[in-house]
Scaffold this active site. Sequence first.
Site, PDB file in Angstrom:
ATOM      1  N   ASP A  85      -8.147   2.151   5.545  1.00  0.00           N
ATOM      2  CA  ASP A  85      -8.944   1.234   5.514  1.00  0.00           C
ATOM      3  C   ASP A  85      -9.380   0.958   3.860  1.00  0.00           C
ATOM      4  OD1 ASP A  85      -8.906  -0.454   6.967  1.00  0.00           O
ATOM      5  OD2 ASP A  85     -11.308  -0.958   6.540  1.00  0.00           O
ATOM      6  N   GLY A 109      -2.662  -8.875  -2.019  1.00  0.00           N
ATOM      7  CA  GLY A 109      -4.151  -9.203  -1.399  1.00  0.00           C
ATOM      8  C   GLY A 109      -4.647  -9.909  -2.648  1.00  0.00           C
ATOM      9  N   LYS A 139       0.759  -1.158  -0.102  1.00  0.00           N
ATOM     10  CA  LYS A 139       0.005   0.133   0.038  1.00  0.00           C
ATOM     11  C   LYS A 139       0.593   1.419   0.381  1.00  0.00           C
ATOM     12  CE  LYS A 139      -3.749  -0.536   3.081  1.00  0.00           C
ATOM     13  NZ  LYS A 139      -4.149  -0.353   4.088  1.00  0.00           N
TER      14      LYS A 139
END
Length: 198
Positions: free
Chosen positions: A75, A152, A22
Site C-alpha cells: 500500500d 499516478g 507497480k
Amino acid sequence: MPVSKNFPYEKLIFFATENVNKFNEVRRILAEYGISVAMIKVKTLEIQDDDIEKIARISALNAYRETNLPIVVEDAGLFIETLKGFPGPYSSYVYRTIGLNGILKLLENVENRKAYFKSVVSFCEPNGVVRSFQGIVYGEITREVRGEGGFGFDPIFKPYEEPNKTFGEMTIEEKNKFSHRAKAFRRFAEWYRSVYIS
Ligand code: ITT
C-alpha cells in the site's frame, strides 16, 4: 531455515496488485535479488484506514488466506506537508477524482511544496505472522505536470536526490534508484532471501 511445504517455489513469489505499473517496477527490483514475481489479482477486502501500514498488513493476511501462496501486497500514498499529509491513504481516490491538476490547484500560490511518498510492503508467513517493510522518498510537488512516464502522481513529484526530473520524466530504472517502493521492496527482498532462499 527449511522452506515451508506451503511455499515450495523459493524463488517465485506473487504480488497481489491491480496496478501493472507497480508490478513492472517491482519485478525489476526483485530480479536483483534472484527472486521472480508473478502478478496476481486477489479479491480481498481493502480496509479504509488512516494508517497505510495497517491497510497493507490486513491485505497481506487476507491475500494469504485466500491463496495459501507466498504473496506480497503493497500500500502506498503521497503525503503533502502543507495539506497535513493529504491525500495519504486516500491517494487512489484523490487521483481518480481531482487528479494531478486538482492537487496543483490546491497548492496554487503555496510556497511549501514538500511531500513524500510512502510504501509499505507486507508479507504473511505460513504461521500467520505478517512482516512489513517501509520505504519513503522525500521531495517536492512541481508547479506543473511534467513527463509521460510512470503512473499516478509521478508527473508532479520530484525527489530531492534528482531535483531536475519528476518521476514522470524518469525511466523505471531511474525511478527505482530513489522510489519509496524500491526501498520497501529491497528491504523485503533482503529479509525474504535470508529466510526463504537456501
Ligand atoms: P493496488 O492497490 O492494486 O496495488 P493502487 O494503484 O490502488 O494498486 P496503492 O493503493 O498502493 O495502489 O496506491 C494508491 C495511489 O497512490 C495510486 O493509485 C497512485 O495514484 C498513488 N501512488 C502510489 N505509488 C505511486 C508512485 O510510485 N507514483 C505515483 N503515484 C503513486
